[in-house]
Design an enzyme around this catalytic site. Structure first.
Site, PDB file in Angstrom:
ATOM      1  N   ASP A 189       0.814  -1.210   0.000  1.00 29.13           N
ATOM      2  CA  ASP A 189       0.000   0.000   0.000  1.00 29.13           C
ATOM      3  C   ASP A 189       0.849   1.262   0.000  1.00 29.13           C
ATOM      4  O   ASP A 189       0.420   2.314  -0.473  1.00 29.13           O
ATOM      5  CB  ASP A 189      -0.911   0.007   1.234  1.00 29.13           C
ATOM      6  CG  ASP A 189      -1.953  -1.104   1.176  1.00 29.13           C
ATOM      7  OD1 ASP A 189      -2.158  -1.663   0.077  1.00 29.13           O
ATOM      8  OD2 ASP A 189      -2.545  -1.414   2.218  1.00 29.13           O
ATOM      9  N   GLY A 190       2.063   1.170   0.534  1.00 32.16           N
ATOM     10  CA  GLY A 190       2.942   2.339   0.568  1.00 32.16           C
ATOM     11  C   GLY A 190       3.295   2.858  -0.813  1.00 32.16           C
ATOM     12  O   GLY A 190       3.529   4.065  -0.977  1.00 32.16           O
ATOM     13  N   ALA A 193      -6.805   4.987  11.298  1.00 32.79           N
ATOM     14  CA  ALA A 193      -8.077   5.282  11.960  1.00 32.79           C
ATOM     15  C   ALA A 193      -8.760   4.007  12.446  1.00 32.79           C
ATOM     16  O   ALA A 193      -9.325   3.974  13.548  1.00 32.79           O
ATOM     17  CB  ALA A 193      -8.997   6.052  11.009  1.00 32.79           C
TER      18      ALA A 193
END
Length: 452
Positions: free
Chosen positions: A183-184, A327
């Protein structure tokens, strides 16, 4: 595809048709002309009606783009669906199409990962030799000793165009992006484009892969399908973050943002005399207490009104895409990327009633240090460019008009739930066994099961 409510009429204005998005582009105007190759004049997101249309139209502000026809990079746009006029984009109509066949591609590879060298070479050879495409690669990727010493890869490598982050601007050169890694790599691709982002095709070759839906086994067929166009995309909204800092030290010698010769100093706010930097953020903005042992104490304003003071380890302001990242680890709900929203999540708040909240995408959040704060705060953007925030500094956050178009394997909804199950193991458990059909069972008053 109609992304916004459009009223077709010749009675709107006697003047020639023009469009302006003051919230996104300042005072720029566009005439009703077909989109041009490149983004020198339109600054990426085109604001032109369907080709061949001579009628004027009025538009409203969109949560995913500033205009009825949205383009990504020099050539890509959302496939138009003239049969549907909606205020909120229908995910089923979000499909990629090309104005012209793409010729240039940016390949982003995770650094310092030996397992990605072979897939990287195979992909580049396929793009250069079989598709005759111009491949852009970051310069430090080609400095890997395994690539430097590979003589067979030399003819392909010599055809590459290279760039350096923060030095070279490639925003007008890239037709679409291919990411190899986790994902980076997608977050890094987002940071390279502070305006319009070309379509992104992400292959899962990292550890998590929540944002990278493609497998590399049959990459030739998948890449060929994207080059042909008409692929499903998901518009991942980003945050436009504006950091205003008071001038301190040597910078304080410049009064009110004007130098000694009366010229506005670069990067300064002419009204407040503050140094201003702007970022485009895909996942989240994190404000925390940094190395201090004291609680973080920051005030949060929504459209100019103080809504709360955060006392704890900090606060996360995230996009729907970022709701499944930091989150979620802090206890927030997970929001589908097609939902236009901004999420506010406290980090270990010093109050049991401080729950995460979701606010509309169109609002502006402003975060400052509270007057009674005992220490400074620190802020980071998608985990990068970490910096200190002191008294007098401010962070303004709103939804950007430049989303990141991520290419889907199937379609936005099923891809997202597939990632929830495969990567985060959402609601994954052993299934409960059923009763045998020949047994007559009932439930006792105390909740147990017995045979009648």
């Amino acid at each position: 595809m109609e992304q916004e409510s459009i009223t077709m009429s010749k009675e709107l204005s006697p003047e020639p048709a023009s469009l302006r998005c003051s919230a996104c582009h300042g005072g720029e105007d566009w005439g009703c002309t077909p989109p041009l190759r490149g983004r020198a004049k339109s600054r990426s997101l085109s604001a032109s009606p369907a080709p061949g249309s001579t009628k004027e139209f009025r538009r409203t502000r969109s949560l995913h783009g500033p205009c009825p026809v949205t383009t990504f990079g020099p050539k890509a746009c959302v496939l138009q669906n003239p049969q549907t006029i909606m205020h909120i984009q229908d995910p089923a109509s979000q499909r990629l199409t090309w104005n012209k066949r793409p010729k240039s591609v940016l390949v982003i590879k995770k650094i310092r990962d030996a397992g990605l060298l072979q897939p990287f070479k195979q992909l580049c050879e396929y793009l250069v030799e079989e598709n005759n495409m111009i491949v852009y690669v970051e310069k430090k990727v080609l400095e890997d000793p395994a690539i430097v010493s590979d003589e067979n890869f030399g003819p392909v490598k010599r055809k590459f165009c290279t760039f350096r982050e923060d030095y070279d601007d490639i925003s007008n050169q890239i037709d679409f992006i291919i990411c190899l890694g986790g994902d980076g790599t997608l977050l890094y691709a987002s940071s390279l484009f502070q305006g319009s982002v070309p379509p992104v095709m992400a292959f899962h070759l990292g550890s998590l892969g929540f944002l990278t839906p493609f497998n590399f086994e049959n990459f030739q067929a998948q890449v060929a399908q994207v080059i042909e166009g008409n692929a499903a995309i998901i518009l991942r909204s980003r945050l436009k973050v504006r950091v205003a800092k008071e001038l301190r030290g040597k910078a304080a010698a410049i009064q009110n943002g004007v130098s000694g010769i009366g010229v506005l100093a670069p990067g300064l706010d002419p009204e407040a005399g503050k140094q201003v930097v702007q970022y485009q953020v895909l996942n989240e903005v994190v404000i925390d207490r940094g190395p201090s042992s004291y609680l973080s104490n920051v005030d949060v304003y929504l459209d100019g009104h103080l809504i709360t003071t955060v006392q704890g380890d900090g606060v996360i302001v995230s996009t729907p895409t970022g709701s499944t990242a930091y989150a979620a680890a802090a206890g927030a709900s997970m929001i589908h990327p097609n939902v236009p929203a901004i999420m506010l999540t406290p980090i270990c708040p010093h109050s049991l009633s401080f729950r995460p909240i979701v606010v509309p995408a169109g609002v502006e959040l402003k975060i400052t240090l509270s007057p009674e704060a005992r220490n400074t705060a620190w802020v980071s953007f998608d985990g990068r460019r970490r910096q200190e925030i002191s008294h007098g500094d401010s962070i303004s956050i709103t939804t950007s008009c430049y989303p990141l178009p991520s290419i889907c394997v199937r379609e936005p909804v099923s891809d997202w739930f597939e990632s929830l199950a495969q990567c985060l193991h959402w609601n994954v458990r052993k299934k409960q066994s059923h009763f045998p059909e020949d047994e007559d069972t009932d439930v006792d008053a105390d909740g147990g099961t017995g045979q009648g």
